[in-house]
Design a protein around this motif. Sequence first.
Motif: not given
Length: 159
Positions: A55-70, A73-78, A81-88
């Motif tokens: 549920p949204e309210d139990t997800v730590p902000q750090e996780y939400k930020n990582a998802l937003a950043k991912a 990257y997914n939108e413009w850097a294409h 999965k591994q490259g994205l994980y490494d970048q994060l």
Amino acid sequence: MKKRVAAILFASVLALSLCACGGDTNSSTASADVESDATTQQAEDPKPVEETQEPEDTVPQEYKNALAKAEQYNEWAHMSKQGLYDQLTSEYGEAFPADAAQYAIDNLQADYKANALEKAKTYYYDMNMSKSGVYDQLISEYGEQFTAEEAQYAIDNLE
């Protein structure tokens, strides 16, 4: 040569990342529009929440930020999965903790075959590489790190 291309691409991604954080006021408006559309769509077509999502309210902000950043990257850097994980998780990239990055990867709605195709187009048309060279760059641990299946899809769908 592959290492040099990978280094140039990594530097480009990093530079674009820094530029993306530079205060574009339209990005917040676009983000709000996307959220509004998503809320409207959910109201029209309710879907059950997958068991793996918390549920949204139990997800730590750090996780939400990582998802937003991912998502950015997914939108413009294409990225793969591994490259994205490494970048994060990279100390030279976003420096998220491994658990936050893994949450982002697990919850990102990405089409990695489409991402591979977009990267392949760049290498093939803009950098004038052979299809064999593009394939090697897409699967290389020093390159894009797509799976063999994703890379083959990209090569098969170059026009």
